[in-house]
Design an enzyme around this catalytic site. Structure first.
Site, PDB file in Angstrom:
ATOM      1  N   ASP A  73       1.242   6.414   5.440  1.00 16.83           N
ATOM      2  CA  ASP A  73       0.452   5.339   4.905  1.00 16.83           C
ATOM      3  C   ASP A  73       1.019   4.805   3.667  1.00 16.83           C
ATOM      4  O   ASP A  73       0.240   3.934   3.099  1.00 16.83           O
ATOM      5  CB  ASP A  73      -0.939   6.050   4.867  1.00 16.83           C
ATOM      6  CG  ASP A  73      -1.858   5.077   5.106  1.00 16.83           C
ATOM      7  OD1 ASP A  73      -1.762   4.241   5.518  1.00 16.83           O
ATOM      8  OD2 ASP A  73      -3.264   5.341   4.577  1.00 16.83           O
ATOM      9  N   ARG A 114      -7.868  -0.364   0.997  1.00 16.21           N
ATOM     10  CA  ARG A 114      -8.236  -1.793   0.267  1.00 16.21           C
ATOM     11  C   ARG A 114      -8.527  -1.750  -1.326  1.00 16.21           C
ATOM     12  O   ARG A 114      -8.634  -2.649  -2.002  1.00 16.21           O
ATOM     13  CB  ARG A 114      -9.348  -2.149   0.965  1.00 16.21           C
ATOM     14  CG  ARG A 114     -10.605  -1.327   1.095  1.00 16.21           C
ATOM     15  CD  ARG A 114     -11.380  -1.652   2.366  1.00 16.21           C
ATOM     16  NE  ARG A 114     -10.948  -1.304   3.421  1.00 16.21           N
ATOM     17  CZ  ARG A 114     -11.297  -1.745   4.740  1.00 16.21           C
ATOM     18  NH1 ARG A 114     -12.666  -2.104   4.865  1.00 16.21           N
ATOM     19  NH2 ARG A 114     -10.902  -1.237   5.747  1.00 16.21           N
ATOM     20  N   ASP A 163      -2.630  10.183   3.645  1.00 17.18           N
ATOM     21  CA  ASP A 163      -4.003   9.885   3.733  1.00 17.18           C
ATOM     22  C   ASP A 163      -4.927  10.956   4.742  1.00 17.18           C
ATOM     23  O   ASP A 163      -4.903  10.758   5.914  1.00 17.18           O
ATOM     24  CB  ASP A 163      -4.368   8.378   4.269  1.00 17.18           C
ATOM     25  CG  ASP A 163      -5.639   7.972   4.532  1.00 17.18           C
ATOM     26  OD1 ASP A 163      -6.523   8.505   3.986  1.00 17.18           O
ATOM     27  OD2 ASP A 163      -5.746   6.896   5.131  1.00 17.18           O
ATOM     28  N   GLU A 198      -9.430   3.616   1.814  1.00 16.93           N
ATOM     29  CA  GLU A 198      -9.175   3.637   0.376  1.00 16.93           C
ATOM     30  C   GLU A 198      -7.944   2.700   0.244  1.00 16.93           C
ATOM     31  O   GLU A 198      -7.733   2.284  -0.945  1.00 16.93           O
ATOM     32  CB  GLU A 198      -8.430   5.080   0.261  1.00 16.93           C
ATOM     33  CG  GLU A 198      -7.072   5.310   0.814  1.00 16.93           C
ATOM     34  CD  GLU A 198      -7.111   5.142   2.240  1.00 16.93           C
ATOM     35  OE1 GLU A 198      -7.775   5.438   3.074  1.00 16.93           O
ATOM     36  OE2 GLU A 198      -5.645   4.907   2.734  1.00 16.93           O
ATOM     37  N   LYS A 244       0.903  -1.324   0.090  1.00 18.51           N
ATOM     38  CA  LYS A 244      -0.145   0.010   0.055  1.00 18.51           C
ATOM     39  C   LYS A 244       0.750   1.245  -0.138  1.00 18.51           C
ATOM     40  O   LYS A 244       1.595   1.497   0.871  1.00 18.51           O
ATOM     41  CB  LYS A 244      -0.768   0.053   1.105  1.00 18.51           C
ATOM     42  CG  LYS A 244      -1.664   1.434   1.554  1.00 18.51           C
ATOM     43  CD  LYS A 244      -2.858   1.287   2.635  1.00 18.51           C
ATOM     44  CE  LYS A 244      -3.573   2.593   2.964  1.00 18.51           C
ATOM     45  NZ  LYS A 244      -4.142   2.677   3.986  1.00 18.51           N
ATOM     46  N   ASP A 263     -12.067   6.683   3.285  1.00 20.68           N
ATOM     47  CA  ASP A 263     -11.376   6.800   4.075  1.00 20.68           C
ATOM     48  C   ASP A 263     -10.627   5.335   4.000  1.00 20.68           C
ATOM     49  O   ASP A 263      -9.560   4.972   4.618  1.00 20.68           O
ATOM     50  CB  ASP A 263     -11.213   7.204   5.616  1.00 20.68           C
ATOM     51  CG  ASP A 263     -10.170   7.562   6.354  1.00 20.68           C
ATOM     52  OD1 ASP A 263      -8.999   7.426   5.762  1.00 20.68           O
ATOM     53  OD2 ASP A 263     -10.239   7.388   7.561  1.00 20.68           O
ATOM     54  N   LYS A 323     -10.582  12.711   7.767  1.00 23.72           N
ATOM     55  CA  LYS A 323     -10.113  12.577   9.088  1.00 23.72           C
ATOM     56  C   LYS A 323     -10.414  13.613   9.963  1.00 23.72           C
ATOM     57  O   LYS A 323     -10.406  14.739   9.820  1.00 23.72           O
ATOM     58  CB  LYS A 323      -8.697  11.780   9.133  1.00 23.72           C
ATOM     59  CG  LYS A 323      -8.561  10.302   8.631  1.00 23.72           C
ATOM     60  CD  LYS A 323      -7.042  10.073   8.669  1.00 23.72           C
ATOM     61  CE  LYS A 323      -6.837   8.778   7.833  1.00 23.72           C
ATOM     62  NZ  LYS A 323      -7.383   7.471   8.440  1.00 23.72           N
TER      63      LYS A 323
HETATM   64  N1  BES Z   1      -4.450   4.959   6.863  1.00 24.60           N
HETATM   65  C1  BES Z   1      -5.299   4.122   7.653  1.00 24.60           C
HETATM   66  C2  BES Z   1      -5.075   3.197   8.471  1.00 24.60           C
HETATM   67  C3  BES Z   1      -4.232   3.868  10.001  1.00 24.60           C
HETATM   68  C4  BES Z   1      -5.042   4.542  10.895  1.00 24.60           C
HETATM   69  C5  BES Z   1      -2.881   3.529   9.846  1.00 24.60           C
HETATM   70  C6  BES Z   1      -4.238   4.919  11.995  1.00 24.60           C
HETATM   71  C7  BES Z   1      -2.301   4.000  11.062  1.00 24.60           C
HETATM   72  C8  BES Z   1      -2.882   4.448  12.102  1.00 24.60           C
HETATM   73  C9  BES Z   1      -6.509   3.576   6.687  1.00 24.60           C
HETATM   74  O1  BES Z   1      -6.453   4.055   5.616  1.00 24.60           O
HETATM   75  C10 BES Z   1      -7.834   4.040   7.328  1.00 24.60           C
HETATM   76  O2  BES Z   1      -7.949   5.166   7.402  1.00 24.60           O
HETATM   77  N2  BES Z   1      -8.588   3.098   7.699  1.00 24.60           N
HETATM   78  C11 BES Z   1      -9.717   3.325   8.241  1.00 24.60           C
HETATM   79  C12 BES Z   1     -10.622   2.142   7.862  1.00 24.60           C
HETATM   80  C13 BES Z   1     -12.084   2.341   8.105  1.00 24.60           C
HETATM   81  C14 BES Z   1     -12.480   3.533   7.703  1.00 24.60           C
HETATM   82  C15 BES Z   1     -12.959   1.153   7.788  1.00 24.60           C
HETATM   83  C16 BES Z   1      -9.709   3.396   9.770  1.00 24.60           C
HETATM   84  O3  BES Z   1      -8.843   2.600  10.337  1.00 24.60           O
HETATM   85  O4  BES Z   1     -10.320   4.197  10.610  1.00 24.60           O
HETATM   86 ZN    ZN Z   2      -7.772   5.860   4.963  1.00 25.62          ZN
END
Ligand code: BES
Ligand code: ZN
EC number: 3.4.11.1
Length: 502
Positions: free
Chosen positions: A288, A351, A270, A349, A265, A347, A277
């Protein structure tokens, strides 16, 4: 990086001598290397360590001024804890202690390290562990700092070993150095600000780095991604002024025993996109792209180690931003493999870009497919800051866990339960990228990805969101910021797979 050499035990021209001390019932106890250090203290080492309260606890560092007449000005007693029943110290302890010592001696010129290696029974694994620890502990991301009293890493670390063992330990030291370089590459890329590391600059760096290691590289720009039908990558990248890229790297050894595809990834920042966020969530999201950086470092290390696997790395690179042309909740994307995905949350994204990468990877029918990503905050909720979550084929997740045990990078196999998979249902598309129920969020990410893997492929997904980044002050061999976890475990996995496939 600190210069690292091997030499026979000789304290001439050293600015400090580091020895290991064991933890005993009455404080620090001698471990191999003690005699030389004791001589430098005119036979008073035990007395001085007692006076300073040294216990020999793991990673405890005690600085002892040497005798004025000695050839070395400073003796450093590094706690190794209690030896195991065989009288040995675990390589992971050696790694951490070497790191702690090197950090405590920042700014010195030439430092000698014995740390159990003068022991006649020291193994290659011990030697490699000390080298890894010494080099990883010296890492700092300092290219943007000009503060006057900044202390640089040690100029040179000399591993002091018995003369007769230099030849045996040299290849182990070279291996340790190569792996430390791979970890440093990952750390540097992840620590770079997103203003400098965006998809185009990341792609250029990835291609240049891998070319040096003898890999073939291919760059897919925006037009090529449109042409190739990479709907996930294009949608996530649409809101940024920096258009997306995909880098494909290939390591083709002469007599491969199996084929492996790696997908990483590469979200260079992000923001969450239109599903923006909150303030605290934006902190550190430059990290990210750590999956792509880890895969890049792994495949270049594998090439330099001549691992007999054909390895293809797919690195989708995007910046997830909420611009006027950004993708939206409600959009329906046609992915590389023809499946349609309804976007509920921009968010989620990672996947989407990995799904395109996975579908592309499976087209070549590799024996193994592994994707590596900072995919979910839920990973940290489930497993904490140190343990990566592995999902997918049980054989592969088991091997990942075993590799991580060897390198001190915990990886834990997790399930992909069908009941959670049902949360992917969409009324307008083949599947949805998100569900409001946050329970088991890491597993839902894994379930989504599994839909893009060709039936019968040995596949695993590694969620490294927490362990790949360390927000606190340096600890063990973890520096602040990017950790480079789990690059050493991934290289180990590739080596294990090639050994068992041949
Ligand atoms: N980049 C984040 C994952 C992440 C979060 C990495 C905190 C390191 C620290 C990912 O793209 C994300 O935003 N995931 C969301 C998924 C949700 C929307 C299903 C999350 O974890 O909130
Ligand atoms: Zn995200």
């Amino acid at each position: 990086m600190t210069h690292l050499t091997l030499a026979a035990l000789d304290t001439a021209d050293l600015d400090a001598l580091v020895i290991g001390v064991a933890a005993g019932p009455n404080g620090a106890e001698p471990a191999p290397g003690w005699d030389t250090a004791d001589a430098a203290c005119n036979g008073r080492l035990r007395q001085l360590l007692d006076l300073l309260g040294a216990t020999g606890a793991p990673e405890e560092i005690t600085l002892v001024p040497a005798d004025p007449g000695s050839s070395v000005p400073l003796v450093v007693a590094a706690g190794l804890g209690r030896p195991n029943d065989a009288g040995r110290f675990d390589p992971e302890i050696l790694r951490r202690v070497a790191s702690a010592a090197v950090r405590a001696l920042r700014g010195r010129g030439r430092v000698g390290l014995t740390l159990g290696l003068v022991n006649g029974s020291a193994t290659e694994e011990d030697g490699q562990a000390v080298v890894e620890g010494a080099l990883l502990g010296g890492y700092q991301f300092d290219r943007y700092r000009r503060d006057v009293d900044r202390r640089p890493s040690i100029r040179e670390v000399v591993l002091l070993v018995p003369e007769a063992r230099i030849a045996m330990l040299t290849p182990a030291a070279d291996r340790g150095r190569l792996l430390a370089e791979a970890v440093h590459l990952t750390r540097d890329l992840v620590n770079m600000p997103a203003s400098e590391l965006h998809p185009a600059s990341f792609a250029d760096l990835a291609l240049a780095t891998s070319r040096e290691a003898g890999l073939d590289g291919e760059l897919l720009d925006n037009a090529a991604l449109v042409e190739g039908g990479y709907g996930g990558i294009l949608a996530v990248g649409a809101g940024s002024v920096h258009p997306p890229r995909m880098v494909c790297l290939s390591w083709r050894p002469p007599d491969p025993v199996a084929t492996m595809a790696l997908v990483g990834k590469g979200v260079t920042f992000d923001s969450g996109g239109l599903t923006l966020k909150p303030r605290d969530g934006l902190e550190n999201q430059k990290k990210d792209m750590v999956g792509a950086a880890s895969v890049l470092a792994t495949v270049t290390a594998a090439a330099r180690l001549n691992v007999p696997l054909t390895i293809t790395a797919y690195l989708p690179m995007v910046e997830n931003m909420p611009g006027g042309s950004a993708y939206r909740p409600g959009d329906i994307l046609r992915m590389r493999n023809g499946l349609h995905v309804e976007v509920h949350n921009t968010d989620a994204e990672g996947r989407l870009i990995l799904a395109d990468g996975l579908a592309r990877a499976c087209e070549d029918r590799p024996d193994y497919v592994l994707c590596v990503a900072s995919l979910t905050g839920a990973q940290r909720v489930a497993l904490g800051h140190r343990t990566c979550g592995a999902m997918g084929d049980e054989k592969l997740t088991g091997r990942l866990a075993a590799a991580g045990r060897h390198t001190g990078e915990p990886i834990w196999p997790m399930p992909l339960p069908e009941d959670i998979g049902s949360q992917l249902e969409s009324s307008v598309a083949d599947l949805a990228n998100w569900h409001p129920d946050t329970a088991g969020g890491m597993l839902l990410g894994g379930m989504f990805l599994s839909r893009f893997v060709t039936e019968g492929t040995s596949w695993a997904h590694l969620d490294i969101a927490g362990p790949s980044y360390h927000s606190g002050s340096p600890r063990g061999y973890l520096s602040s910021g990017a950790t480079g976890t789990p690059v050493r475990a991934l290289v180990r996995l590739l080596e294990d797979l090639s050994a068992s496939s041949s």
